[in-house]
Design an enzyme around this catalytic site. Structure first.
Site, PDB file in Angstrom:
ATOM      1  N   ASN A 245       0.824  -1.214   0.000  1.00 52.84           N
ATOM      2  CA  ASN A 245       0.000   0.000   0.000  1.00 52.84           C
ATOM      3  C   ASN A 245       0.856   1.261   0.000  1.00 52.84           C
ATOM      4  O   ASN A 245       0.551   2.223  -0.692  1.00 52.84           O
ATOM      5  CB  ASN A 245      -0.932   0.014   1.212  1.00 52.84           C
ATOM      6  CG  ASN A 245      -1.831   1.242   1.211  1.00 52.84           C
ATOM      7  OD1 ASN A 245      -2.699   1.372   0.350  1.00 52.84           O
ATOM      8  ND2 ASN A 245      -1.596   2.160   2.140  1.00 52.84           N
ATOM      9  N   ASP A 254      -3.624   4.532  -6.816  1.00 55.55           N
ATOM     10  CA  ASP A 254      -4.827   3.698  -6.664  1.00 55.55           C
ATOM     11  C   ASP A 254      -5.820   4.345  -5.690  1.00 55.55           C
ATOM     12  O   ASP A 254      -6.990   4.610  -6.027  1.00 55.55           O
ATOM     13  CB  ASP A 254      -4.334   2.316  -6.183  1.00 55.55           C
ATOM     14  CG  ASP A 254      -5.377   1.347  -5.689  1.00 55.55           C
ATOM     15  OD1 ASP A 254      -6.295   1.751  -4.964  1.00 55.55           O
ATOM     16  OD2 ASP A 254      -5.257   0.145  -5.991  1.00 55.55           O
ATOM     17  N   ASN A 255      -5.338   4.648  -4.458  1.00 55.96           N
ATOM     18  CA  ASN A 255      -6.256   5.142  -3.430  1.00 55.96           C
ATOM     19  C   ASN A 255      -6.856   6.495  -3.833  1.00 55.96           C
ATOM     20  O   ASN A 255      -8.013   6.776  -3.531  1.00 55.96           O
ATOM     21  CB  ASN A 255      -5.536   5.276  -2.074  1.00 55.96           C
ATOM     22  CG  ASN A 255      -4.911   3.968  -1.616  1.00 55.96           C
ATOM     23  OD1 ASN A 255      -4.622   3.100  -2.423  1.00 55.96           O
ATOM     24  ND2 ASN A 255      -4.676   3.828  -0.332  1.00 55.96           N
ATOM     25  N   CYS A 259     -10.015   5.782  -6.760  1.00 52.20           N
ATOM     26  CA  CYS A 259     -11.297   6.116  -6.121  1.00 52.20           C
ATOM     27  C   CYS A 259     -11.950   7.299  -6.827  1.00 52.20           C
ATOM     28  O   CYS A 259     -13.178   7.391  -6.889  1.00 52.20           O
ATOM     29  CB  CYS A 259     -11.110   6.393  -4.630  1.00 52.20           C
ATOM     30  SG  CYS A 259     -10.665   4.886  -3.728  1.00 52.20           S
ATOM     31  N   HIS A 365     -12.279  -0.101   3.561  1.00 49.11           N
ATOM     32  CA  HIS A 365     -12.181  -1.547   3.310  1.00 49.11           C
ATOM     33  C   HIS A 365     -13.286  -2.395   3.940  1.00 49.11           C
ATOM     34  O   HIS A 365     -13.809  -3.305   3.310  1.00 49.11           O
ATOM     35  CB  HIS A 365     -10.816  -2.089   3.738  1.00 49.11           C
ATOM     36  CG  HIS A 365     -10.615  -3.497   3.256  1.00 49.11           C
ATOM     37  ND1 HIS A 365     -10.246  -3.770   1.963  1.00 49.11           N
ATOM     38  CD2 HIS A 365     -10.802  -4.687   3.853  1.00 49.11           C
ATOM     39  CE1 HIS A 365     -10.199  -5.081   1.794  1.00 49.11           C
ATOM     40  NE2 HIS A 365     -10.525  -5.659   2.930  1.00 49.11           N
ATOM     41  N   HIS A 429     -11.503  -0.015  -9.520  1.00 54.25           N
ATOM     42  CA  HIS A 429     -10.643   0.918 -10.248  1.00 54.25           C
ATOM     43  C   HIS A 429     -10.382   0.398 -11.655  1.00 54.25           C
ATOM     44  O   HIS A 429     -10.347  -0.811 -11.884  1.00 54.25           O
ATOM     45  CB  HIS A 429      -9.287   1.063  -9.556  1.00 54.25           C
ATOM     46  CG  HIS A 429      -9.349   1.538  -8.150  1.00 54.25           C
ATOM     47  ND1 HIS A 429     -10.458   2.110  -7.587  1.00 54.25           N
ATOM     48  CD2 HIS A 429      -8.406   1.531  -7.179  1.00 54.25           C
ATOM     49  CE1 HIS A 429     -10.197   2.438  -6.328  1.00 54.25           C
ATOM     50  NE2 HIS A 429      -8.956   2.086  -6.061  1.00 54.25           N
ATOM     51  N   SER A 437      -0.563  -0.665  -9.085  1.00 55.99           N
ATOM     52  CA  SER A 437      -0.677  -1.403  -7.813  1.00 55.99           C
ATOM     53  C   SER A 437      -0.152  -2.831  -7.976  1.00 55.99           C
ATOM     54  O   SER A 437       0.608  -3.337  -7.142  1.00 55.99           O
ATOM     55  CB  SER A 437      -2.141  -1.496  -7.371  1.00 55.99           C
ATOM     56  OG  SER A 437      -2.726  -0.224  -7.342  1.00 55.99           O
TER      57      SER A 437
END
Ligand code: NAD
Ligand code: ADE
Length: 508
Positions: A245, A254-255, A259, A365, A429, A437
């Site tokens: 992460n 990614d985050n 999103c 999550h 995503h 990722s």
């Protein structure tokens, strides 16, 4: 459901499935049209996942994962299918389950069970809409390779596979059988039951033997990484772990950008509600919150945030956002999004005061950010009614309230039963961001396979040089031209012309 598994002997809870499925698989269906659709989407995704495809080119001949047995517990999507086939091309044997009951794309699962012309399929245990009992059964099947063989490596997302191994191990150390009746919630009850059933079937050394084989785990998400650091701190971590992460090319891409794409995709697919002009409240202004806010602002929604961390709250202010509390915003807000990785963010009491048909969803999550469990209890007590609009979209009507239409009950619309909305109501995503990722995941798996002993029972991140490499692998997709540092310039800023270009403490 396909009939590959024939139950013989004791089955797990109400699933009707044998505790151990051996080498079989279980997916929603293996019809030719489903497999073909999955394969076509995998091929489209490959073109958008340059990092993974270049990793196949670089390592396809040397096969650095030869001999590795990899268990995956990560959303069984089209993008994950490209990851799985990359791991296979690098020499690994693979088994897979999803890490969420709603996130499986059934055509992706079917195509992976079927395999390709040049590679046999693998056992997948995942379908969209699992019960909690089926979910934990699937996780166990992905972990157990049959004939007492266990994986050498784990790809985890949220830490459920890691949790099952560690809990099973801890009950063996205590010499105790778990008692599901002591569980504080439904999911814990299922976990305790599966550990008890494994003890009955395999005795008190199963997880000890299991943990000995595992060289390490690479963890995908913020919440799973928190759990790993807690285990490292209390010395209970059983094997090395790589925190994927916190690779910059994961959490800052990614985050945030993932999103930014998939939050509004999900809300729109689920509700078709016009977002512009609506008041939205995003709880948590970390990486996921920042992407979620940008997405809602992109639709011209009027966005406010909640935060506990003054630094993130100040960032929100400097981004022109109102920083408020759930309690203050409650009665004016049309759309609530939780993105904290924390629990009890929006409670049933909050929902009882919301506007009629307010939309409530979670992109963190786990499912405990929103008080759906409390609503379930109110349902039993007859205080609310649950109306299914369509799968993963529910109207909850508060029967005793009087601020709905005509002074009658009001409702809230809950998406994906409070679980990850972008994977429950949309397809997560897009491929390009997942390529970054999953290139990190692949490099982490190689690192664990080759250097687990050097890492030890610790949580580490990948070196910055690899992070920069992951970014580099994606630049040509955008036609980006990098500037080359001269030796003189490099020494002036204290780096080498080949990088790394930033010190460890740099925050991006
Ligand atoms: P983060 O730590 O960057 O952000 C979380 C933020 O929530 C922090 O700023 C924290 O201060 C804030 N917060 C904590 N408790 C709060 C509370 N009670 N009220 C308001 N704010 C609070 O984490 P992140 O990387 O943004 O991840 C958030 C969650 O999303 C995690 O569970 C992570 O695993 C998950 N995640 C989901 C996806 C997805 O595709 N849906 C992708 C990546 C991460
Ligand atoms: N997490 C978020 N989006 C995802 C996707 N498309 N596949 C796998 N994991 C994801």
């Amino acid at each position: 459901m396909n009939p590959a598994i024939i139950p013989i002997g004791k089955t797990f809870m109400s699933t009707g499935l044998p505790l151990f499925a051996g080498t079989n698989h279980r997916v929603a269906n293996l019809e030719e049209s489903t497999i073909t659709f999955g394969r076509k989407e995998i091929e489209l995704a490959e073109f958008e996942m340059p990092g993974l495809m270049k990793t196949r080119e670089e390592y396809g001949n040397t096969k650095p994962l030869a001999g590795a047995r990899i268990t995956g517990s990560l959303h069984m999507t089209i993008q994950t299918a490209v990851l799985i086939e990359t791991l296979i091309d690098l020499g690994a044997d693979v088994r897979w389950a999803s890490c969420n009951i709603f996130s499986t794309q059934d055509h992706a699962a079917a195509a992976i069970v079927q395999g390709r012309a040049d590679a046999a399929g693998i056992p997948v245990y995942a379908w969209k809409g699992e019960t909690l009992e089926e979910y934990w059964w699937c996780t166990l099947q992905a972990l157990d390779w049959g004939n007492d063989v266990s994986p050498t490596l784990i790809v985890d997302d949220g830490g459920d596979a890691t949790l099952l191994i560690h809990l099973g191990y801890e009950y063996e150390v205590k010499g105790e059988k778990p008692d599901p009746s002591t569980a504080s919630n439904e999911e814990e009850r299922v976990i305790l039951q599966i550990i008890a059933d494994v003890q009955d079937a395999k005795g008190m050394n199963y997880w000890h033997q299991f943990a000995k084989t595992v060289r390490g785990v690479s963890e995908e998400t913020t919440t799973g990484v928190h759990r790993l650091y807690q285990r490292m701190q209390d010395n209970s971590l059983l094997f090395p772990a790589i925190n994927v992460n916190d690779a910059v090319t994961k959490s800052k891409f990614d985050n945030v950008y993932g999103c930014r794409h998939s939050l509004v995709d999900a809300v729109m697919r689920a509700t078709d509600v016009m977002l512009s002009g609506k008041r939205a409240l995003v709880c948590g202004f970390g990486d996921v919150g920042k992407g979620s806010v940008q997405a809602l602002q992109g639709q011209q929604a009027r966005v406010a945030v909640t935060e506990v961390d003054p630094i993130c709250a100040l960032q929100a202010c400097m981004s022109g956002l109102e920083v408020t509390t759930v309690e203050i915003a409650l009665e004016q807000t049309d759309i609530f999004v939780t993105a904290t990785g924390n629990k009890d963010i929006i409670t049933a009491a909050h929902m009882s005061k919301m506007k009629h048909n307010a939309i409530v969803c979670n992109i963190g999550h786990f499912d405990n950010e929103i008080g759906v469990a409390d609503l379930e209890e109110m349902l039993i007590a007859g205080d609310v009614e649950k109306i299914e609009i369509k799968p993963q979209v529910h109207e909850w009507r508060f029967l005793k309230s009087t601020h709905g239409p005509n002074n009658g009950p009001h409702s809230v619309i809950i998406l994906a039963e409070g679980r990850l909305v972008n994977l429950g109501c949309a397809t997560g995503h897009p491929s390009l961001v997942m390529s970054a990722s999953f290139t990190n995941q692949t490099l982490a798996q190689i690192e664990l396979n080759e250097n687990a002993e050097t890492i030890g029972k610790k949580v580490v991140t990948l070196p910055k040089a690899l992070d920069e490499k992951v970014a580099l692998l994606h630049l040509s997709k955008f036609g980006a031209e990098l500037t080359t540092l001269s030796t003189d310039q490099a020494s002036y800023i204290g780096v080498t012309p080949q990088g790394p270009y930033k010190p460890e403490h740099y925050r991006y």
